[in-house]
Design a protein around this motif. Structure first.
Motif, PDB file in Angstrom:
ATOM      1  N   PRO A 152      -1.291  -3.013  13.805  1.00 58.34           N
ATOM      2  CA  PRO A 152      -0.125  -3.090  12.644  1.00 58.34           C
ATOM      3  C   PRO A 152       1.015  -3.363  12.891  1.00 58.34           C
ATOM      4  O   PRO A 152       1.267  -3.183  14.013  1.00 58.34           O
ATOM      5  CB  PRO A 152      -0.170  -1.597  12.098  1.00 58.34           C
ATOM      6  CG  PRO A 152      -0.377  -0.876  13.257  1.00 58.34           C
ATOM      7  CD  PRO A 152      -1.253  -1.598  14.201  1.00 58.34           C
ATOM      8  N   GLU A 191      -8.098   7.993   0.891  1.00 53.54           N
ATOM      9  CA  GLU A 191      -8.325   6.525   1.341  1.00 53.54           C
ATOM     10  C   GLU A 191      -8.178   6.552   2.853  1.00 53.54           C
ATOM     11  O   GLU A 191      -8.287   5.451   3.516  1.00 53.54           O
ATOM     12  CB  GLU A 191      -6.955   5.492   0.811  1.00 53.54           C
ATOM     13  CG  GLU A 191      -7.311   5.571  -0.824  1.00 53.54           C
ATOM     14  CD  GLU A 191      -6.076   4.710  -1.227  1.00 53.54           C
ATOM     15  OE1 GLU A 191      -5.644   3.742  -0.634  1.00 53.54           O
ATOM     16  OE2 GLU A 191      -5.564   5.096  -2.247  1.00 53.54           O
ATOM     17  N   ASP A 238       4.308  -0.111   1.431  1.00 49.47           N
ATOM     18  CA  ASP A 238       3.461  -1.107   0.590  1.00 49.47           C
ATOM     19  C   ASP A 238       4.595  -2.388   0.281  1.00 49.47           C
ATOM     20  O   ASP A 238       4.117  -3.563   0.397  1.00 49.47           O
ATOM     21  CB  ASP A 238       2.957  -0.568  -0.628  1.00 49.47           C
ATOM     22  CG  ASP A 238       1.978   0.329  -0.451  1.00 49.47           C
ATOM     23  OD1 ASP A 238       1.415   0.555   0.813  1.00 49.47           O
ATOM     24  OD2 ASP A 238       1.477   1.122  -1.499  1.00 49.47           O
ATOM     25  N   ALA A 252       0.838  -3.630   2.248  1.00 55.24           N
ATOM     26  CA  ALA A 252       0.075  -2.594   2.085  1.00 55.24           C
ATOM     27  C   ALA A 252      -1.203  -2.329   3.018  1.00 55.24           C
ATOM     28  O   ALA A 252      -1.811  -1.380   3.381  1.00 55.24           O
ATOM     29  CB  ALA A 252      -0.761  -2.684   0.528  1.00 55.24           C
ATOM     30  N   THR A 253      -1.440  -3.553   3.692  1.00 53.14           N
ATOM     31  CA  THR A 253      -2.337  -3.446   4.496  1.00 53.14           C
ATOM     32  C   THR A 253      -1.796  -3.721   5.972  1.00 53.14           C
ATOM     33  O   THR A 253      -2.649  -4.018   6.990  1.00 53.14           O
ATOM     34  CB  THR A 253      -3.671  -4.594   4.363  1.00 53.14           C
ATOM     35  OG1 THR A 253      -2.732  -6.126   4.714  1.00 53.14           O
ATOM     36  CG2 THR A 253      -4.099  -4.399   3.130  1.00 53.14           C
ATOM     37  N   GLU A 254      -0.578  -3.598   6.375  1.00 52.30           N
ATOM     38  CA  GLU A 254      -0.205  -3.919   7.425  1.00 52.30           C
ATOM     39  C   GLU A 254       0.858  -2.822   8.309  1.00 52.30           C
ATOM     40  O   GLU A 254       1.440  -2.999   9.171  1.00 52.30           O
ATOM     41  CB  GLU A 254       0.987  -5.096   7.305  1.00 52.30           C
ATOM     42  CG  GLU A 254       0.516  -6.376   6.946  1.00 52.30           C
ATOM     43  CD  GLU A 254      -0.578  -6.984   7.851  1.00 52.30           C
ATOM     44  OE1 GLU A 254      -0.231  -6.680   9.160  1.00 52.30           O
ATOM     45  OE2 GLU A 254      -1.455  -7.587   7.585  1.00 52.30           O
ATOM     46  N   THR A 270       0.147   1.787   9.586  1.00 50.23           N
ATOM     47  CA  THR A 270      -0.772   2.751   9.923  1.00 50.23           C
ATOM     48  C   THR A 270       0.084   4.129   9.913  1.00 50.23           C
ATOM     49  O   THR A 270       1.099   4.118  10.586  1.00 50.23           O
ATOM     50  CB  THR A 270      -1.254   2.557  11.430  1.00 50.23           C
ATOM     51  OG1 THR A 270      -2.090   1.318  11.452  1.00 50.23           O
ATOM     52  CG2 THR A 270      -2.272   3.736  11.692  1.00 50.23           C
ATOM     53  N   TYR A 280      -4.217   7.076   8.153  1.00 53.27           N
ATOM     54  CA  TYR A 280      -4.271   6.130   7.035  1.00 53.27           C
ATOM     55  C   TYR A 280      -3.654   4.781   7.421  1.00 53.27           C
ATOM     56  O   TYR A 280      -2.777   4.560   8.157  1.00 53.27           O
ATOM     57  CB  TYR A 280      -3.293   6.685   5.795  1.00 53.27           C
ATOM     58  CG  TYR A 280      -3.200   5.897   4.825  1.00 53.27           C
ATOM     59  CD1 TYR A 280      -4.109   5.771   3.420  1.00 53.27           C
ATOM     60  CD2 TYR A 280      -2.300   4.833   4.743  1.00 53.27           C
ATOM     61  CE1 TYR A 280      -4.053   4.969   2.689  1.00 53.27           C
ATOM     62  CE2 TYR A 280      -1.823   4.318   3.755  1.00 53.27           C
ATOM     63  CZ  TYR A 280      -3.029   4.132   2.585  1.00 53.27           C
ATOM     64  OH  TYR A 280      -2.890   3.344   1.576  1.00 53.27           O
ATOM     65  N   GLY A 281      -4.542   4.082   6.815  1.00 54.42           N
ATOM     66  CA  GLY A 281      -3.820   2.429   6.765  1.00 54.42           C
ATOM     67  C   GLY A 281      -4.797   1.525   7.815  1.00 54.42           C
ATOM     68  O   GLY A 281      -5.931   1.682   8.081  1.00 54.42           O
ATOM     69  N   LYS A 282      -3.884   0.583   8.441  1.00 53.89           N
ATOM     70  CA  LYS A 282      -4.610  -0.411   8.975  1.00 53.89           C
ATOM     71  C   LYS A 282      -5.231   0.202  10.469  1.00 53.89           C
ATOM     72  O   LYS A 282      -4.473   0.814  11.234  1.00 53.89           O
ATOM     73  CB  LYS A 282      -3.852  -1.515   9.466  1.00 53.89           C
ATOM     74  CG  LYS A 282      -4.143  -2.797  10.079  1.00 53.89           C
ATOM     75  CD  LYS A 282      -3.016  -3.874  10.338  1.00 53.89           C
ATOM     76  CE  LYS A 282      -3.848  -5.097  10.633  1.00 53.89           C
ATOM     77  NZ  LYS A 282      -2.858  -6.172  10.831  1.00 53.89           N
ATOM     78  N   ASN A 293     -12.223   5.441   6.642  1.00 53.40           N
ATOM     79  CA  ASN A 293     -12.334   6.198   5.419  1.00 53.40           C
ATOM     80  C   ASN A 293     -13.297   7.343   5.762  1.00 53.40           C
ATOM     81  O   ASN A 293     -14.530   7.113   5.908  1.00 53.40           O
ATOM     82  CB  ASN A 293     -12.263   5.583   4.303  1.00 53.40           C
ATOM     83  CG  ASN A 293     -12.371   6.290   3.011  1.00 53.40           C
ATOM     84  OD1 ASN A 293     -13.087   6.253   2.109  1.00 53.40           O
ATOM     85  ND2 ASN A 293     -11.453   7.271   3.041  1.00 53.40           N
ATOM     86  N   LYS A 304     -11.482   2.050  13.058  1.00 58.23           N
ATOM     87  CA  LYS A 304     -12.578   1.189  12.950  1.00 58.23           C
ATOM     88  C   LYS A 304     -12.974   0.278  14.211  1.00 58.23           C
ATOM     89  O   LYS A 304     -12.244   0.036  15.045  1.00 58.23           O
ATOM     90  CB  LYS A 304     -11.762   0.028  11.768  1.00 58.23           C
ATOM     91  CG  LYS A 304     -11.349   0.590  10.251  1.00 58.23           C
ATOM     92  CD  LYS A 304     -11.124  -0.516   9.622  1.00 58.23           C
ATOM     93  CE  LYS A 304     -10.854   0.136   8.059  1.00 58.23           C
ATOM     94  NZ  LYS A 304     -10.328  -0.742   7.175  1.00 58.23           N
TER      95      LYS A 304
END
Length: 560
Positions: free
Chosen positions: A44, A78, A352, A357-359, A361, A516-518, A522, A560
């Motif tokens: 991230p 999330e 965000d 928002a996806t970058e 952690t 949470y995050g990149k 979940n 992940k």
């Protein structure tokens, strides 16, 4: 000649039978396979490590229906929730907690054995981040004479800095100096903490810089802190706070100048009697001030604005001050968490917008839990009480005189540990092991002490579970004492009002752990996780070296 022609014919036939593009296909496939090989990690742009001071795990579930969708619930729903997360050492206090979260190990290794401890070499109490070799930045007081030098190993932020050739930034903020300095580590670009009293400023140390950046000065001269000099009333209808006890009760401490512990708390009228800006620390406004400053740091330091990962450590300390002041079961604690939820939402929304928002952690945990006020527990017919060691001091001294001929054999008693004078023991021709055992046996006879262990036992026995395992993880051979005491469950060494912490008991060890995050799955788990697992997990996510004293493990289910 015929044999050679036959062999030549066979080779020509085989070559002609193979598709003309066969070699090209094989070559193309190999090239395609090479293109499909993924990098070992996808980092991230920003890692945000959040520590909520004195947050029990059940604050997530107990106040759940009062939280909005954008704070704690967003992280849980999330992200990944480790529901059975614990400290695996004692004492469970702020300094050791922050050090352990970010170094991935325990006080036995990182050396931060308490907030304050008796230094055997200096023959005095020392504070975990005090350092007179450095000066204050941003204040004329001594509040900035601090550094992380007593922490003996690196943090995950340190390893990120080394990995990126110091191009990735590490910034740490907290109301408490130790809540910023220890998470920031040895190589942080900056650590900032709040100096209250009559100033109300964010400050730092010459360990990091010679002067405050312009954005910090701009924040300090604004009315960002002054705006919270107001009345503290519940943010929601107090009658809806059914998850807490009565508003005014005997288990809560009063601010100086108050005649009742009930809402509202008029901070304006109480200001001068309670050290000015310091009163804000024991209100939820301290967390809001921290959030305001964190948002200014996010923008001012340009965190997460390029592909080189930055690290941002944020510690919310007011939850601890409020808990100590009003207790676990107070409406003030509930209101503080409802308000913190809104501050977390503000923070996540800013991430965000400014990082993507996806970058980024995030992980969120606590530095320790807390016990219900023992007086409250006793009134509910639950076994609880208070340490009587101070009252027993005369009796203990008589024992020392009778047994050893002198009280000088004990140099210090602090943090539930007894420190002996090894020189005097040697002069008396006594063995350290035997003296430890005799004193331990005496202390075990005190009703408020559940069990005792000696330094000799900590050195010579590999404890793998239970209370002795927890104590051993907190035992540093050079810094810890000769006899370790464990208070009975429900027993504390504290005032009759407010909650505290520090023991190896489960109410002090069970705290939240959210990712949470990149790069984060979940889900959730009830499998036991431990505080030292956080730093290795983040290091694995980033593909960097573990902190150099790490003893925790990577939580594979989280990634992940």
């Amino acid at each position: 000649m015929i044999r050679n022609n036959t062999l030549l014919f066979i080779l020509v036939f085989l070559f002609a039978s193979y598709p003309v593009d066969g070699w090209a296909q094989r070559k193309s496939k190999t090239k395609f396979q090479q293109q499909q090989v993924k990098a070992p990690n996808t980092s991230p742009r920003l890692v945000v490590g959040i520590v909520v001071d004195q947050m029990r795990y059940d604050y997530l579930t107990r106040f759940w229906n009062h939280y909005g969708e954008g704070g704690f619930k967003r992280l849980v729903n999330e992200g990944f929730n480790c529901k059975n997360n614990h400290f695996n050492y004692a004492p469970t206090k702020t300094g050791p907690g922050h050090a352990s979260v970010f170094t991935g190990t325990t006080p036995a290794v990182h050396g931060i054995i308490a907030n304050d401890w008796y230094d055997k070499d200096l023959d005095r109490l020392v504070y975990c981040t005090e350092d007179q070799t450095f000066g204050s930045v941003g204040t004329s007081s001594d509040a900035g004479k601090m550094s992380p030098q007593r922490m003996l190993v690196t943090t995950v932020g340190d390893q990120l800095r080394l990995h990126t050739q110091m191009r990735g930034k590490t910034i740490a903020v907290s109301l408490k100096d130790r809540g910023a300095i220890l998470p920031g580590g040895h190589t942080a670009n900056a650590a900032y903490w709040f100096h209250g009293q009559n100033e109300g400023l964010w400050i730092s140390s010459t360990f990091y810089m010679t002067e405050l950046p312009a954005w910090v000065n701009d924040f300090n001269v604004s009315d960002a802190v002054e705006q919270y000099k107001k009345v503290w009333s519940p943010i929601k209808d107090i009658n809806s706070y059914l998850e807490s006890g009565s508003d005014a009760n005997k288990y809560e401490r009063l601010f100086v100048g108050e005649t009742t512990s009930a809402f509202p708390h008029d901070l304006v009228s109480l200001w001068d009697l309670n050290e000015g800006f310091d009163i804000l620390k024991a209100t939820p406004f301290g967390n809001s001030i921290t959030t305001d400053f964190a948002l200014a740091a996010l923008k001012g330091e340009k965190l997460g604005q390029d592909t080189i990962t930055d690290f941002f450590a944020i510690s919310f300390s007011s939850t601890d001050y409020v808990g100590h002041h009003f207790g676990v079961n107070s409406k003030e604690v509930q209101d503080t968490y409802v308000r913190l939820d809104k501050d977390l939402e503000r923070l996540l929304n800013a991430l965000d917008e400014q990082v993507g928002a996806t970058e980024y952690t995030v992980f969120l945990t606590a530095d320790h839990g807390a016990i219900h006020v023992p007086a409250f527990l006793k009134d509910k017919k639950i076994l609880a009480g208070y340490s009587e060691l101070a009252e027993k001091q005369s009796e203990f001294d008589d024992f020392l005189k009778y047994t050893f001929g002198t009280t000088d054999i004990v140099k210090n008693i602090s943090n539930d540990q007894v420190f002996l004078d090894h020189k005097i023991i040697g002069n008396l021709d006594l063995e350290i092991k035997e003296v430890q055992q005799v004193i331990a046996q005496e202390l075990l006879g005190y009703s408020f002490i559940e069990r005792v262990y000696t330094g000799y036992q900590m050195w010579n026995n590999p404890y793998n579970e239970g209370i002795p395992h927890i104590l051993q993880n907190g035992y540093h051979q050079k810094r810890s004492g000769d006899v370790l005491m464990v208070l009975s469950p429900g027993t504390v060494d504290y005032d009759l009002t407010g909650s505290t912490h520090g023991t190896p008991q489960i109410y002090d060890t069970h705290v939240p752990l959210l990712f949470y995050g990149k790069g984060i799955k979940n889900g959730s788990t009830f499998e036991r996780t431990e505080i030292p697992d956080i730093a290795p997990t983040i290091a694995s996510l980033l593909g960097i070296a573990f902190p150099n004293g790490a003893t925790g493990k990577t939580l594979e289910k989280v990634l992940k």
